[in-house]
Design a protein around this motif. Structure first.
Motif, mmCIF file in Angstrom:
data_model
loop_
_atom_site.group_PDB
_atom_site.id
_atom_site.type_symbol
_atom_site.label_atom_id
_atom_site.label_comp_id
_atom_site.label_asym_id
_atom_site.label_seq_id
_atom_site.Cartn_x
_atom_site.Cartn_y
_atom_site.Cartn_z
ATOM 1 N N PRO A 24 27.534 -54.915 -64.023
ATOM 2 C CA PRO A 24 27.554 -55.072 -62.565
ATOM 3 C C PRO A 24 26.148 -55.173 -62.008
ATOM 4 N N PHE A 25 25.994 -55.968 -60.947
ATOM 5 C CA PHE A 25 24.680 -56.212 -60.360
ATOM 6 C C PHE A 25 24.634 -55.597 -58.968
ATOM 7 N N ASP A 26 23.595 -54.839 -58.712
ATOM 8 C CA ASP A 26 23.432 -54.203 -57.416
ATOM 9 C C ASP A 26 22.530 -55.077 -56.548
ATOM 10 N N ASP A 27 23.109 -55.725 -55.543
ATOM 11 C CA ASP A 27 22.334 -56.637 -54.712
ATOM 12 C C ASP A 27 21.262 -55.925 -53.902
ATOM 13 N N ASP A 28 21.402 -54.608 -53.743
ATOM 14 C CA ASP A 28 20.434 -53.869 -52.931
ATOM 15 C C ASP A 28 19.176 -53.507 -53.701
ATOM 16 N N GLY A 29 18.917 -54.183 -54.789
ATOM 17 C CA GLY A 29 17.641 -53.973 -55.480
ATOM 18 C C GLY A 29 17.742 -53.170 -56.762
ATOM 19 N N GLY A 30 18.931 -52.660 -57.052
ATOM 20 C CA GLY A 30 19.070 -51.873 -58.274
ATOM 21 C C GLY A 30 19.138 -52.710 -59.520
ATOM 22 N N GLY A 31 19.458 -54.003 -59.371
ATOM 23 C CA GLY A 31 19.542 -54.862 -60.539
ATOM 24 C C GLY A 31 20.803 -54.588 -61.329
ATOM 25 N N TYR A 32 20.800 -55.063 -62.582
ATOM 26 C CA TYR A 32 21.940 -54.844 -63.457
ATOM 27 C C TYR A 32 21.993 -53.376 -63.862
ATOM 28 N N SER A 33 23.214 -52.893 -64.091
ATOM 29 C CA SER A 33 23.345 -51.475 -64.417
ATOM 30 C C SER A 33 23.385 -51.223 -65.920
ATOM 31 N N GLN A 34 23.524 -52.294 -66.716
ATOM 32 C CA GLN A 34 23.666 -52.097 -68.155
ATOM 33 C C GLN A 34 22.657 -52.933 -68.925
ATOM 34 N N ASN A 35 22.443 -52.518 -70.157
ATOM 35 C CA ASN A 35 21.679 -53.328 -71.096
ATOM 36 C C ASN A 35 22.607 -53.821 -72.202
ATOM 37 N N LEU A 36 22.341 -55.036 -72.649
ATOM 38 C CA LEU A 36 22.988 -55.568 -73.842
ATOM 39 C C LEU A 36 21.963 -55.505 -74.961
ATOM 40 N N VAL A 37 22.320 -54.863 -76.048
ATOM 41 C CA VAL A 37 21.429 -54.759 -77.205
ATOM 42 C C VAL A 37 22.079 -55.478 -78.373
ATOM 43 N N VAL A 38 21.430 -56.524 -78.859
ATOM 44 C CA VAL A 38 21.898 -57.218 -80.055
ATOM 45 C C VAL A 38 21.085 -56.693 -81.231
ATOM 46 N N LEU A 39 21.752 -56.092 -82.193
ATOM 47 C CA LEU A 39 21.068 -55.561 -83.378
ATOM 48 C C LEU A 39 21.220 -56.555 -84.527
ATOM 49 N N ALA A 40 20.152 -56.705 -85.296
ATOM 50 C CA ALA A 40 20.198 -57.625 -86.437
ATOM 51 C C ALA A 40 19.511 -56.968 -87.627
ATOM 52 N N ARG A 41 20.100 -57.113 -88.799
ATOM 53 C CA ARG A 41 19.510 -56.538 -90.015
ATOM 54 C C ARG A 41 18.724 -57.631 -90.743
ATOM 55 N N PRO A 42 17.748 -57.203 -91.556
ATOM 56 C CA PRO A 42 16.973 -58.211 -92.292
ATOM 57 C C PRO A 42 17.892 -59.024 -93.208
ATOM 58 N N ASP A 43 17.641 -60.323 -93.276
ATOM 59 C CA ASP A 43 18.411 -61.197 -94.152
ATOM 60 C C ASP A 43 17.777 -61.156 -95.528
ATOM 61 N N THR A 44 18.409 -60.438 -96.420
ATOM 62 C CA THR A 44 17.833 -60.271 -97.764
ATOM 63 C C THR A 44 18.281 -61.371 -98.699
ATOM 64 N N GLY A 45 19.110 -62.260 -98.190
ATOM 65 C CA GLY A 45 19.632 -63.364 -99.020
ATOM 66 C C GLY A 45 18.585 -64.415 -99.338
#
Lengths: 226, 201
Positions: A205-226
């Protein structure tokens, strides 16, 4: 009107077309309601991939974000080489090292097409720790940012990070996490623990009154050992 | 009972020596940590130490704001600077450069935070006024977090990542009106056309 539709041949053809159109519209509406991830922002995000038309900034170009403290004398960034470009879903995203702002939050480059690499944390060549890259999902001035489509990245998607020493470090997306901004796990920023990449942007959700987005999206990735 | 009356009554109540001594010492610790943080932001040779310094400034400024409110409520005068010893210790560190600065700075911060923890624990055990004890209880976990960070050499976690101010990717407000309009119109068109087709000529 119904008498005309039932009475004439043309009317019956129109009625058939109406049934087909009605089914199509109903299906379209229901589909969008059922899967909000597809429609979320899709109508309102400014032109996709517009950043590919923008000139790629050299990583040595100073960030336009101005911290409250005067610029420090040139400091070693880390023992291992600094990341310069992150590549995912066919996009090359230039990266700049960033640190902590006076309010304690993570600094972000002002231009929406540049990602920030958390310089106090791990670099891709380090033997341990999380490499953190954050980027705008969008900005008020420029619209869609580099991570506008991060939420659509599937598990298993490759991400690569090039560093100043000419190496390319490869990762594979392992997880996508939504957290309230106040609940961002501290170990995401740790130099200890298993080697991994964390790509962070804003969501929710986005707070138009200056609070911005309320959440973070974190994409985690592991090293590609292949 | 009015809150103003409570605060007045609290203020008039003289604090114990323990409570007063804690307020003064904890305040000077905060000032010393803020000064140390500023020194690291200016002189650190790595981004890691610079960020550690920044979190000290941010967190000890917040802790000191709470402390000053309680001191004001009790009419306790606070010194304007860290102790002479704290100032001299920091001056020894800032005289160094490069990796030597980083190392000396880290050692000083570890010692200072261990002392601050001891100070707080003493207030919790021996203090009298509830609001002063509460300060020590609030500060304890923050100081411990700093100490762990300094001892392990890990980076501080930032207090947030603000990566978006355009509002275009918001999700909780739903999908907007369009899908509802589509579905609604579709139902109407379908109903009219369907009814027409079913009528016999």
């Amino acid at each position: 009107m119904i008498r005309w539709l039932t009475g004439s041949g043309v009317g019956r053809a129109v009625a058939c077309a109406g049934v087909a159109a009605g089914i199509a519209m109903l299906a379209a509406g229901v589909t969008q309601l059922a899967s909000p991830a597809d429609s979320r922002g899709g109508e309102r995000i400014v032109a996709e991939r517009s950043n590919t038309d923008m000139p790629v900034r050299s990583p040595s170009t100073p960030s336009t974000a101005v911290p409250a403290h005067p610029p420090a004398p040139a400091a070693q960034v880390t023992a291992a080489a600094a990341p310069t470009v992150l590549t995912m879903a066919g996009q090359d995203i230039p990266l700049e090292p960033v640190s902590m702002l006076p309010d304690g939050s993570m600094e972000l480059p002002a231009p929406p097409h540049v990602g920030g690499w958390w310089a106090p944390g791990a670099a891709p060549g380090d033997p341990a720790g999380t490499v953190v890259v954050a980027g705008h999902v969008d900005t008020a001035e420029h619209g869609a940012g580099i991570f506008a489509h991060l939420a659509g990245l599937p598990v298993g998607e490759p991400i690569s990070v090039a560093t100043t020493d000419g190496q390319v470090h490869r990762y594979i997306v392992s997880d996508l996490i939504h957290v309230h901004k106040d609940d961002l796990p501290a170990d995401v920023f740790s130099r200890a623990g298993p080697r991994r990449l964390a790509v962070i942007t804003c969501t929710g959700p986005f707070d138009d009154d200056g609070g911005g987005y309320s959440q973070n999206l974190v994409v985690l990735a592991r090293p590609d050992t292949g | 009972m009015l809150a103003g009356t409570t605060a007045y009554a609290q203020g008039q109540q003289e604090l114990s020596e323990q409570d007063q001594a804690f307020l003064v010492a904890a305040h000077q610790n905060n000032l010393a940590e803020i000064a140390s943080g500023e020194a690291a932001v200016d002189q650190a040779s790595t981004e890691l130490v610079r960020a550690q310094g920044q979190i000290l400034i941010t967190d000890h400024t917040m802790l000191d704001e709470s402390l000053r409110q309680v001191a004001d409520a009790h009419g306790v005068q606070l010194p304007a600077e860290p102790t002479a010893e704290q100032q001299a210790q920091l001056a020894d560190v800032t005289a160094q450069q490069g990796a030597a600065f980083d190392q000396a700075w880290t050692q000083l911060q570890i010692a200072a935070h261990q002392a601050a923890l001891t100070l707080g624990e003493q207030e919790i055990q021996q203090g009298t006024a509830a609001d002063v004890i509460a300060l020590a209880e609030e500060a304890g976990p923050v100081i411990q977090k700093h100490l762990t960070m300094l001892q392990s050499g890990d980076a501080p976690a930032p207090h947030g990542v603000h990566a978006g101010m355009g509002g275009h990717a918001a999700s909780a407000d739903g999908v907007g009106m369009l899908p509802w309009v589509l579905a609604g119109c579709g139902l109407v068109v379908l109903a009219v056309s369907g009814a027409a087709l079913r009528r016999r000529a």
